[in-house]
Design a protein around this motif. Structure first.
Motif, PDB file in Angstrom:
ATOM      1  N   GLY A  44      33.285  48.696  40.579  1.00 28.43           N
ATOM      2  CA  GLY A  44      32.893  47.541  41.365  1.00 28.43           C
ATOM      3  C   GLY A  44      31.507  47.018  41.068  1.00 28.43           C
ATOM      4  O   GLY A  44      31.028  46.116  41.757  1.00 28.43           O
ATOM      5  N   ARG A  45      30.854  47.533  40.044  1.00 26.71           N
ATOM      6  CA  ARG A  45      29.514  47.066  39.707  1.00 26.71           C
ATOM      7  C   ARG A  45      29.538  45.791  38.876  1.00 26.71           C
ATOM      8  O   ARG A  45      28.519  45.121  38.738  1.00 26.71           O
ATOM      9  N   SER A  46      30.697  45.462  38.311  1.00 28.11           N
ATOM     10  CA  SER A  46      30.796  44.277  37.468  1.00 28.11           C
ATOM     11  C   SER A  46      32.148  43.614  37.675  1.00 28.11           C
ATOM     12  O   SER A  46      33.154  44.287  37.934  1.00 28.11           O
ATOM     13  N   ARG A  47      32.132  42.302  37.586  1.00 32.64           N
ATOM     14  CA  ARG A  47      33.366  41.540  37.683  1.00 32.64           C
ATOM     15  C   ARG A  47      33.795  41.138  36.278  1.00 32.64           C
ATOM     16  O   ARG A  47      33.038  40.506  35.544  1.00 32.64           O
ATOM     17  N   PRO A  48      35.042  41.493  35.869  1.00 32.76           N
ATOM     18  CA  PRO A  48      35.472  41.152  34.517  1.00 32.76           C
ATOM     19  C   PRO A  48      35.765  39.662  34.398  1.00 32.76           C
ATOM     20  O   PRO A  48      36.140  39.007  35.371  1.00 32.76           O
ATOM     21  N   SER A  49      35.608  39.133  33.211  1.00 29.01           N
ATOM     22  CA  SER A  49      36.034  37.759  32.974  1.00 29.01           C
ATOM     23  C   SER A  49      37.553  37.707  33.019  1.00 29.01           C
ATOM     24  O   SER A  49      38.246  38.724  32.852  1.00 29.01           O
ATOM     25  N   GLU A  50      38.079  36.522  33.233  1.00 32.02           N
ATOM     26  CA  GLU A  50      39.531  36.362  33.272  1.00 32.02           C
ATOM     27  C   GLU A  50      40.153  36.761  31.940  1.00 32.02           C
ATOM     28  O   GLU A  50      41.185  37.446  31.897  1.00 32.02           O
ATOM     29  N   ASP A  51      39.508  36.370  30.839  1.00 34.33           N
ATOM     30  CA  ASP A  51      40.029  36.684  29.516  1.00 34.33           C
ATOM     31  C   ASP A  51      40.058  38.185  29.281  1.00 34.33           C
ATOM     32  O   ASP A  51      41.046  38.732  28.773  1.00 34.33           O
ATOM     33  N   LEU A  52      38.983  38.882  29.639  1.00 31.40           N
ATOM     34  CA  LEU A  52      38.940  40.332  29.452  1.00 31.40           C
ATOM     35  C   LEU A  52      40.008  41.015  30.304  1.00 31.40           C
ATOM     36  O   LEU A  52      40.691  41.938  29.836  1.00 31.40           O
ATOM     37  N   LEU A  53      40.154  40.568  31.534  1.00 26.28           N
ATOM     38  CA  LEU A  53      41.128  41.195  32.423  1.00 26.28           C
ATOM     39  C   LEU A  53      42.542  41.066  31.861  1.00 26.28           C
ATOM     40  O   LEU A  53      43.327  42.018  31.899  1.00 26.28           O
ATOM     41  N   LEU A  54      42.856  39.902  31.305  1.00 23.87           N
ATOM     42  CA  LEU A  54      44.177  39.718  30.716  1.00 23.87           C
ATOM     43  C   LEU A  54      44.353  40.581  29.471  1.00 23.87           C
ATOM     44  O   LEU A  54      45.443  41.106  29.220  1.00 23.87           O
ATOM     45  N   ARG A  55      43.299  40.750  28.686  1.00 20.84           N
ATOM     46  CA  ARG A  55      43.394  41.626  27.506  1.00 20.84           C
ATOM     47  C   ARG A  55      43.606  43.073  27.932  1.00 20.84           C
ATOM     48  O   ARG A  55      44.424  43.792  27.342  1.00 20.84           O
ATOM     49  N   LEU A  56      42.880  43.499  28.940  1.00 23.44           N
ATOM     50  CA  LEU A  56      43.054  44.869  29.430  1.00 23.44           C
ATOM     51  C   LEU A  56      44.473  45.079  29.943  1.00 23.44           C
ATOM     52  O   LEU A  56      45.103  46.110  29.665  1.00 23.44           O
ATOM     53  N   ALA A  57      44.986  44.102  30.694  1.00 22.48           N
ATOM     54  CA  ALA A  57      46.344  44.212  31.233  1.00 22.48           C
ATOM     55  C   ALA A  57      47.367  44.277  30.111  1.00 22.48           C
ATOM     56  O   ALA A  57      48.344  45.040  30.182  1.00 22.48           O
ATOM     57  N   ALA A  74      40.576  39.993  41.382  1.00 27.38           N
ATOM     58  CA  ALA A  74      39.289  39.681  40.762  1.00 27.38           C
ATOM     59  C   ALA A  74      38.770  38.301  41.152  1.00 27.38           C
ATOM     60  O   ALA A  74      37.694  37.887  40.707  1.00 27.38           O
ATOM     61  N   GLY A  75      39.560  37.573  41.966  1.00 28.28           N
ATOM     62  CA  GLY A  75      39.113  36.264  42.414  1.00 28.28           C
ATOM     63  C   GLY A  75      39.571  35.111  41.567  1.00 28.28           C
ATOM     64  O   GLY A  75      39.059  33.989  41.702  1.00 28.28           O
ATOM     65  N   TYR A  76      40.565  35.343  40.703  1.00 27.94           N
ATOM     66  CA  TYR A  76      41.086  34.283  39.841  1.00 27.94           C
ATOM     67  C   TYR A  76      42.467  33.845  40.315  1.00 27.94           C
ATOM     68  O   TYR A  76      43.160  34.578  41.025  1.00 27.94           O
ATOM     69  N   ALA A  77      42.867  32.663  39.884  1.00 26.93           N
ATOM     70  CA  ALA A  77      44.204  32.172  40.209  1.00 26.93           C
ATOM     71  C   ALA A  77      45.241  32.911  39.369  1.00 26.93           C
ATOM     72  O   ALA A  77      44.955  33.332  38.242  1.00 26.93           O
ATOM     73  N   PRO A  78      46.453  33.080  39.882  1.00 27.15           N
ATOM     74  CA  PRO A  78      47.511  33.703  39.082  1.00 27.15           C
ATOM     75  C   PRO A  78      47.760  32.908  37.807  1.00 27.15           C
ATOM     76  O   PRO A  78      47.697  31.681  37.813  1.00 27.15           O
ATOM     77  N   ARG A  79      48.053  33.605  36.734  1.00 25.35           N
ATOM     78  CA  ARG A  79      48.302  32.956  35.454  1.00 25.35           C
ATOM     79  C   ARG A  79      49.801  32.669  35.248  1.00 25.35           C
ATOM     80  O   ARG A  79      50.165  31.724  34.555  1.00 25.35           O
ATOM     81  N   TYR A  80      50.653  33.508  35.852  1.00 26.68           N
ATOM     82  CA  TYR A  80      52.081  33.436  35.569  1.00 26.68           C
ATOM     83  C   TYR A  80      52.844  32.894  36.781  1.00 26.68           C
ATOM     84  O   TYR A  80      52.725  33.424  37.885  1.00 26.68           O
ATOM     85  N   ALA A  81      53.639  31.869  36.552  1.00 30.03           N
ATOM     86  CA  ALA A  81      54.454  31.293  37.621  1.00 30.03           C
ATOM     87  C   ALA A  81      55.611  32.223  37.959  1.00 30.03           C
ATOM     88  O   ALA A  81      55.952  33.131  37.185  1.00 30.03           O
ATOM     89  N   GLU A  82      56.188  32.018  39.136  1.00 29.58           N
ATOM     90  CA  GLU A  82      57.403  32.742  39.526  1.00 29.58           C
ATOM     91  C   GLU A  82      58.428  31.683  39.936  1.00 29.58           C
ATOM     92  O   GLU A  82      58.505  31.283  41.090  1.00 29.58           O
ATOM     93  N   THR A  83      59.190  31.234  38.978  1.00 28.84           N
ATOM     94  CA  THR A  83      60.100  30.112  39.165  1.00 28.84           C
ATOM     95  C   THR A  83      61.459  30.603  39.636  1.00 28.84           C
ATOM     96  O   THR A  83      62.016  31.556  39.080  1.00 28.84           O
ATOM     97  N   ALA A  84      61.986  29.970  40.663  1.00 28.39           N
ATOM     98  CA  ALA A  84      63.326  30.327  41.139  1.00 28.39           C
ATOM     99  C   ALA A  84      64.356  30.034  40.056  1.00 28.39           C
ATOM    100  O   ALA A  84      64.244  29.053  39.321  1.00 28.39           O
TER     101      ALA A  84
END
Length: 281
Positions: A44-57, A74-84
Motif C-alpha cells: 500500500g505504499r505505492s499505487r500502480p499505474s493502470e498499464d503496470l497493473l494490467l501487465r501484472l494481471a 486501484a481506483g481505475y475504471a474497468p477495462r473489460y465490458a460484460e455484455t449480455a
C-alpha cells in the motif's frame, strides 16, 4: 503519493501472486518492473499505474473478471465490458456458436458459461438427455448438475466413478484459478450427490478395478484402446463412448466471452460413430 488501503489493490495483487506461486522478483522480471516497486504496491505504499497493473494481471493469468476488480481496487475504471449474450453486439458471436454446434452434429456439443450453465446445445446433447426427469432439466440447465445428478445422466454412465472424479477435479482446478464463489457453490452441490460404487473390472475404463485405472485391453468388454479417459454411457440399450474437448476464446476482451466454453464430445470408437449416425438418421 497516494496510499492504497489494506482493502485496496495491494492485498488483491499479493493474493494472486501467491496463488500462482510467483515471487516478487520473478513477477517484476516478467512485467518489466522492479521487486521493490511491486513490494510497495502490495503493502500500500505505492499505487500502480493502470498499464503496470494490467501487465501484472496478464503475467499472473488473472481472469478477465478479476482484472476489472484489480482496476477498481486501484481506483481505475474497468477495462473489460460484460455484455449480455442477447445484446445485439454479440449477434455475430451467437451465430458463430450456433454454426459450430450444428456443424458438429450428430456428435454432441454444447456451450457453457463459467459456472457450467448451458447456453446452447445441439441435437446430439438433446438425444443423450432423453428420458431425464423434467425437474433435473429445469432451467437454468447446468451441465455438471445434469451429468452427476442421481436422476440425470449418472445412472447411465458405466464408468461413473472415474468420470465423476475427472469432473470434480476439473472444477477444483478452475476454482483454484478463478476463486469463483458461484462455481464453488455448484461444486459443493454436485460433490454432495451420492458417490457411486465402482463397478471395477477390466470392462470399466478408468474405473477403480484395474491396476492402473486405465482403459481395458482389446478383446474385453470395451474392445478399443482409448486415447483419453472416455465417458461410457448406455443409451437405448447401446453403449456409447466419448472423449470430450473444451475450447475457449483466445485473448477475450469481454467478461462474458471470456467465461464461455465450447465442449464437444468425440466418438471414442468406430462403433459409437456408427451408432450416432444411425440414431440421427
Amino acid at each position: 503519493m497516494k496510499t492504497v488501503t489494506r482493502t485496496g489493490v495491494g492485498p488483491l495483487l499479493r493474493d494472486w501472486r501467491e496463488r500462482r506461486r510467483v515471487s516478487q522478483l520473478e513477477l517484476a522480471l516478467r512485467a518489466d518492473s522492479s521487486a521493490r516497486h511491486i513490494s510497495f504496491v502490495e503493502t500500500g505504499r505505492s499505487r500502480p499505474s493502470e498499464d503496470l497493473l494490467l501487465r501484472l494481471a496478464e503475467h499472473l493469468d488473472v481472469p478477465v473478471r478479476d482484472r476489472n476488480a484489480l482496476l477498481l481496487a486501484a481506483g481505475y475504471a474497468p477495462r473489460y465490458a460484460e455484455t449480455a449474450l442477447d445484446d445485439p453486439a454479440l449477434h455475430t458471436l451467437r451465430a458463430g456458436l450456433e454454426q459450430i454446434l450444428v456443424g458438429y452434429e450428430p456428435y454432441p456439443a454444447l456451450v457453457v458459461d463459467g459456472v457450467y450453465t448451458v447456453i446452447a446445445a445441439n441435437r446430439g446433447i438433446a438425444m443423450l438427455l432423453e428420458g431425464i426427469p423434467e425437474h433435473v432439466l429445469a432451467p437454468p440447465l447446468n451441465a455438471m448438475r445434469v451429468t452427476l445428478h442421481p436422476e440425470g445422466l449418472a445412472p447411465r454412465i458405466r464408468n461413473l466413478p472415474a468420470w465423476r472424479r475427472h469432473l470434480l477435479h476439473q472444477m477444483e482446478r478452475q476454482i483454484a484459478l478463478s476463486r469463483s464463489d458461484a462455481l464453488r457453490a455448484v461444486y459443493e452441490e454436485v460433490a454432495a450427490y451420492p458417490a457411486p460404487a465402482s463397478r471395477g473390472g477390466s470392462g470399466d475404463p478408468g474405473g477403480d478395478g484395474g491396476a492402473h485405472g486405465g482403459p481395458s485391453e482389446p478383446g474385453g468388454a470395451f474392445p478399443y484402446p482409448y486415447f483419453a479417459l472416455p465417458m461410457v454411457l448406455e443409451h437405448r440399450g447401446r453403449t456409447l463412448s466419448f472423449v470430450s474437448s473444451i475450447s475457449t476464446f483466445n485473448t477475450p476482451m469481454d467478461v462474458t466471452v471470456a467465461e464461455l466454453a465450447i465442449e464437444t464430445f468425440l466418438p471414442a470408437d468406430p462403433a459409437t460413430a456408427d451408432q450416432l449416425r444411425s440414431l440421427s438418421g
